[in-house]
Design an enzyme around this catalytic site. Structure first.
Site, short mmCIF file in Angstrom:
data_model
loop_
_atom_site.label_atom_id
_atom_site.label_comp_id
_atom_site.label_asym_id
_atom_site.label_seq_id
_atom_site.Cartn_x
_atom_site.Cartn_y
_atom_site.Cartn_z
N ASP A 158 -5.35 -58.36 63.19
CA ASP A 158 -4.11 -57.58 63.37
C ASP A 158 -3.74 -57.64 64.84
O ASP A 158 -4.43 -57.06 65.69
CB ASP A 158 -4.35 -56.14 62.91
CG ASP A 158 -3.05 -55.34 62.82
OD1 ASP A 158 -2.15 -55.57 63.64
OD2 ASP A 158 -2.97 -54.47 61.94
N SER A 170 1.19 -49.06 58.71
CA SER A 170 1.55 -49.05 60.12
C SER A 170 2.08 -47.66 60.53
O SER A 170 1.37 -46.66 60.40
CB SER A 170 2.55 -50.16 60.40
OG SER A 170 2.66 -50.42 61.77
N HIS A 176 -1.39 -58.07 60.51
CA HIS A 176 -0.81 -56.74 60.35
C HIS A 176 -0.02 -56.62 59.05
O HIS A 176 -0.12 -55.62 58.34
CB HIS A 176 0.11 -56.44 61.54
CG HIS A 176 0.61 -55.04 61.59
ND1 HIS A 176 -0.22 -53.96 61.78
CD2 HIS A 176 1.87 -54.53 61.48
CE1 HIS A 176 0.49 -52.86 61.79
NE2 HIS A 176 1.76 -53.16 61.60
#
Length: 280
Positions: free
Chosen positions: A231, A99, A260
């Site tokens: 996601d 991320s 995610h």
């Protein structure tokens, strides 16, 4: 050394973990927002068991690092990562980012790791580059109103906001039939609440508005790009698919139905995939 701190040029103490044989190939982990190095525990134990030296740090304002009220941006994140790498004199390293940590990896590799000859490979997992924000140049991005909503929710009460993120879209626990883990939710919340509110607030701008197109184009080392097609935090069409087009030497893998936070709830699949890439 098993853990310690390194002081940055602007006086911030960055906490790091350093496990495993000093002579083994290092794997360096870069966590997502608003978490800490603890988010990589499963991966660190896995790669340690496979003979690697594993290192992870808490980003400034996160976890056990200084709750910095300045420098909460991608440039400082990358410089702080470099401070840890240089302090430990890590070479031939594989850098793995999730991320926001993927953005940190991209900027670190482009600006520090490659020029210094310290990086062997990189892995971007559910990562934010090239840019999350919807702009004229990035029409498929996420509207500013979404990030403004993050800021408003955090300022109004981040304890509830963090509970909602972890219990909802981050792990896909809001999907019908999802196997919800309260322990995973609690651990996400715990990590988030360890950090500083101002760093997390300013970090929203860092992960959403930093344009890392040039960083990706500059990366020549082999780079593995991984993301789930469910996601809900970083849409894969505007992230991993574009990363693979911009990188010089990419390997792309999209996981059907993965969220995610797939590193945590699908570690049994993701860890071996990363290991194969590292060994290749």
């Amino acid at each position: 050394m098993s853990s310690g701190y390194v002081k940055t040029k602007d006086g911030i103490d960055i906490f790091f973990k350093d496990w495993g044989p000093r002579g083994a190939q290092p794997i360096v982990f870069h966590h997502g927002w608003p978490l800490s190095a603890d988010d990589w525990d499963t991966q660190m134990l896995f790669f340690l068991a496979n003979g690697y030296r594993v290192v992870a740090h808490d980003r400034r304002g996160h976890g056990r690092s200084t709750q910095a009220s300045t420098g909460n941006d991608m440039d400082h994140y990358a410089a702080d990562a470099s401070a840890v790498v240089e302090h430990l004199d890590l070479r031939n390293a594989v850098h793995i980012g999730h991320s926001t940590g993927g953005g940190e990896v991209a900027r670190y590799v482009a600006r520090y790791g490659q020029p210094q000859g310290r990086v062997a490979k990189a892995v971007l997992v559910s990562s934010v580059p090239p840019i999350m924000l919807k702009t004229a140049q990035n029409p498929g991005g996420t509207p500013m109103s979404v990030f403004d909503g993050y800021r408003s929710a955090l300022a109004a009460g981040r304890a509830q906001f963090y509970e909602d993120v972890a219990a909802g879209p981050f792990y896909g626990f809001n999907r019908p039939g999802a196997k919800v883990s309260q322990a995973v939710i609690n651990n996400w919340w715990r990590q988030g609440m360890m950090g500083g509110a101002i760093a997390h607030y300013e970090g929203i701008k860092a992960f959403s508005e930093a344009d890392q197109t040039a960083d990706l184009k500059a990366i020549s080392v082999p780079t593995l790009v991984l993301q789930g097609d469910d996601d809900q935090v970083v849409p894969y069409q505007d992230a991993s698919l574009l990363q693979a087009k911009l990188l010089q030497n990419p390997t792309l893998k999209i996981y059907k139905g993965y969220p995610h936070g797939m590193l945590t709830i699908h570690a049994d699949v993701i860890n071996p995939d990363i290991l194969r890439f590292v060994k290749s």
